[in-house]
Design a protein around this motif. Structure first.
Motif, PDB file in Angstrom:
ATOM      1  N   LEU A   8     119.622 -66.628  12.225  1.00 34.60           N
ATOM      2  CA  LEU A   8     120.660 -65.686  12.650  1.00 34.60           C
ATOM      3  C   LEU A   8     121.997 -65.999  11.977  1.00 34.60           C
ATOM      4  O   LEU A   8     122.790 -65.097  11.698  1.00 34.60           O
ATOM      5  CB  LEU A   8     120.814 -65.729  14.166  1.00 34.60           C
ATOM      6  CG  LEU A   8     119.626 -65.141  14.965  1.00 34.60           C
ATOM      7  CD1 LEU A   8     119.751 -65.492  16.439  1.00 34.60           C
ATOM      8  CD2 LEU A   8     119.551 -63.632  14.771  1.00 34.60           C
ATOM      9  N   GLY A   9     122.216 -67.277  11.701  1.00 35.69           N
ATOM     10  CA  GLY A   9     123.451 -67.653  11.014  1.00 35.69           C
ATOM     11  C   GLY A   9     123.532 -67.119   9.599  1.00 35.69           C
ATOM     12  O   GLY A   9     124.624 -67.058   9.011  1.00 35.69           O
ATOM     13  N   ALA A  10     122.392 -66.735   9.018  1.00 37.39           N
ATOM     14  CA  ALA A  10     122.356 -66.224   7.644  1.00 37.39           C
ATOM     15  C   ALA A  10     122.461 -64.700   7.592  1.00 37.39           C
ATOM     16  O   ALA A  10     122.503 -64.131   6.498  1.00 37.39           O
ATOM     17  CB  ALA A  10     121.070 -66.678   6.954  1.00 37.39           C
ATOM     18  N   ALA A  11     122.487 -64.031   8.739  1.00 31.50           N
ATOM     19  CA  ALA A  11     122.521 -62.564   8.765  1.00 31.50           C
ATOM     20  C   ALA A  11     123.959 -62.054   8.762  1.00 31.50           C
ATOM     21  O   ALA A  11     124.838 -62.645   9.394  1.00 31.50           O
ATOM     22  CB  ALA A  11     121.780 -62.055   9.994  1.00 31.50           C
ATOM     23  N   ARG A  12     124.184 -60.929   8.041  1.00 33.73           N
ATOM     24  CA  ARG A  12     125.510 -60.308   8.050  1.00 33.73           C
ATOM     25  C   ARG A  12     125.820 -59.727   9.436  1.00 33.73           C
ATOM     26  O   ARG A  12     126.962 -59.787   9.896  1.00 33.73           O
ATOM     27  CB  ARG A  12     125.581 -59.185   7.010  1.00 33.73           C
ATOM     28  CG  ARG A  12     125.288 -59.593   5.575  1.00 33.73           C
ATOM     29  CD  ARG A  12     126.461 -60.302   4.928  1.00 33.73           C
ATOM     30  NE  ARG A  12     126.165 -60.647   3.554  1.00 33.73           N
ATOM     31  CZ  ARG A  12     126.570 -59.935   2.496  1.00 33.73           C
ATOM     32  NH1 ARG A  12     127.259 -58.822   2.666  1.00 33.73           N
ATOM     33  NH2 ARG A  12     126.271 -60.336   1.273  1.00 33.73           N
ATOM     34  N   ARG A  13     124.816 -59.113  10.043  1.00 35.85           N
ATOM     35  CA  ARG A  13     124.937 -58.546  11.370  1.00 35.85           C
ATOM     36  C   ARG A  13     123.633 -58.799  12.115  1.00 35.85           C
ATOM     37  O   ARG A  13     122.585 -59.005  11.506  1.00 35.85           O
ATOM     38  CB  ARG A  13     125.206 -57.034  11.342  1.00 35.85           C
ATOM     39  CG  ARG A  13     126.496 -56.606  10.694  1.00 35.85           C
ATOM     40  CD  ARG A  13     127.706 -56.964  11.546  1.00 35.85           C
ATOM     41  NE  ARG A  13     128.906 -56.370  10.993  1.00 35.85           N
ATOM     42  CZ  ARG A  13     129.633 -56.890  10.009  1.00 35.85           C
ATOM     43  NH1 ARG A  13     129.223 -58.038   9.457  1.00 35.85           N
ATOM     44  NH2 ARG A  13     130.723 -56.300   9.569  1.00 35.85           N
ATOM     45  N   VAL A  14     123.704 -58.746  13.435  1.00 31.31           N
ATOM     46  CA  VAL A  14     122.517 -58.896  14.272  1.00 31.31           C
ATOM     47  C   VAL A  14     122.406 -57.657  15.148  1.00 31.31           C
ATOM     48  O   VAL A  14     123.302 -57.372  15.952  1.00 31.31           O
ATOM     49  CB  VAL A  14     122.584 -60.163  15.137  1.00 31.31           C
ATOM     50  CG1 VAL A  14     121.327 -60.285  15.992  1.00 31.31           C
ATOM     51  CG2 VAL A  14     122.754 -61.409  14.261  1.00 31.31           C
ATOM     52  N   LEU A  15     121.332 -56.931  14.965  1.00 30.52           N
ATOM     53  CA  LEU A  15     121.067 -55.711  15.715  1.00 30.52           C
ATOM     54  C   LEU A  15     120.224 -56.061  16.932  1.00 30.52           C
ATOM     55  O   LEU A  15     119.166 -56.678  16.803  1.00 30.52           O
ATOM     56  CB  LEU A  15     120.332 -54.706  14.820  1.00 30.52           C
ATOM     57  CG  LEU A  15     119.866 -53.395  15.432  1.00 30.52           C
ATOM     58  CD1 LEU A  15     121.054 -52.576  15.924  1.00 30.52           C
ATOM     59  CD2 LEU A  15     119.050 -52.602  14.409  1.00 30.52           C
TER      60      LEU A  15
END
Length: 350
Positions: A124-131
């Motif tokens: 999750l730390g590597a994602a631009r956004r979390v849907l």
């Protein structure tokens, strides 16, 4: 492949009959209807427990996506793709789709929970956004997985307009729609119904038996042991559940946890009174005017709630009216897709 295309990755087959895959299918369909080009990437069905081959295939699939492209990766795979997500995070614009955290799945050992907690937090730390599909899940990711709240976007599942169920069965018809897995707590429901065998009712458990065949067989044996074979039918998966909701008199599912609970929204859309466990996002979705909520795993409380609805027509009609009122506030799938389309545009500009 081009960067104007949205790439949507998920494990296994998109036709898998679970709520999470239903969300993915409908979102992809509605985005395409709204003019978004979507290319799907099917990863190994071994996720979220990938072997070396599954990880290598995922590396090749994501490696073929062009630099700068937006990629939505379903959390069933993403939570176990921490190393790959970190390696691709500068090259790709990754959106993580989290239906509910892997570490919160029922039936995991403490070691598995710890591993998922660590790997999913890194991913999750590597994602631009979390849907996410509910504000409840978003809050969990902020509180327990260190995801900044400003990176979380909520896009609740939609519902399709449907005629309200008449709720006029005799005997009353109880409907449960959920894959036969431990988290859905069919075992608690079967025990509760076993204590109400003196009342008139019929129950249909609609949902795939294939995700955990051993557990499904245990549930069937539980039904047999309580001599409820003529009262409870384990139907299996169905292609279209709309008719099931329309023919039911009340909806009951005592899940031990729900990241959103799409079937509860479908029950409300059909105007059905609801009985559920007060777990996860369910209290945010099912208002007190439309349903009775009990503590998760509490067979006696569940039996008492069932007894109230089975024996009190006035209460059933009251909750039926509340469900019909709640249905008017539910989002459509078009609403969901528009929310996600705005997210995609935001990530493309970032």
């Amino acid at each position: 492949m081009n960067t104007d295309t949205l790439y949507f990755a998920f494990p296994g087959q998109l036709t898998t009959p679970t709520g999470g895959y239903h969300y993915d299918r409908r979102l992809i369909h509605e985005l395409r209807q709204q003019g978004v080009a979507v290319e799907t990437l099917s990863l190994s069905s071994r996720f979220p427990f990938p072997d070396a081959q599954a990880l290598e295939e995922a590396r090749q699939s994501l490696g073929a996506v062009p630099d700068g492209a937006v990629v939505i990766i379903d959390g069933l795979a993403f939570g176990a793709l921490d190393a790959l997500a970190q390696a691709q995070s500068r090259r790709l614009r990754i959106i993580a789709l989290c239906h509910h955290p892997l570490a919160l799945e029922t039936g995991l050992s403490p070691v598995q929970q710890q591993r998922f907690q660590a790997s999913e937090q890194r991913a999750l730390g590597a994602a631009r956004r979390v849907l996410v599909t509910s504000g409840h899940t978003g809050q969990i990711l902020t509180d327990q997985f260190a995801v900044p709240s400003e990176r979380v976007v909520v896009a609740r599942p939609g519902t399709d307009p449907a005629p309200f169920a008449p709720c006029a069965g005799s005997p009353l018809r109880l409907l449960t729609v959920a894959s036969l897995t431990r988290r859905k707590a069919h075992d608690v429901l079967i025990d509760a119904l076993g204590s109400l065998a003196d009342l008139p009712w019929q129950a249909r458990f609609v949902g795939s038996r294939d995700l955990d065949p051993a557990w499904s067989e245990q549930l069937q044996q539980q039904v047999n042991r309580l001599q409820l074979q003529q009262r409870i039918e384990l139907v299996g998966a169905v292609d279209e559940a709309g008719g099931e909701f329309h023919n039911a008199d009340l909806f009951v599912l005592p899940s031990r946890y729900e990241g959103y609970g799409m079937v509860f929204a479908e029950a409300l859309a059909a105007g059905l009174p609801v009985i559920a466990a007060r777990a996860g996002a369910v209290p945010d979705l099912v208002p007190a005017s439309a349903g009775l909520l009990v503590p998760a795993g509490d067979r006696a409380a569940l039996a008492a709630a069932l007894h109230r609805l089975l024996t009190r027509e006035d209460l059933r009609r009251q909750l039926q009216a509340g469900a019909r009122h709640a249905a008017a506030a539910l989002p459509t799938w078009g609403d969901t897709a528009r929310q996600v389309a705005r997210l995609i545009e935001d990530v493309q500009r970032s």
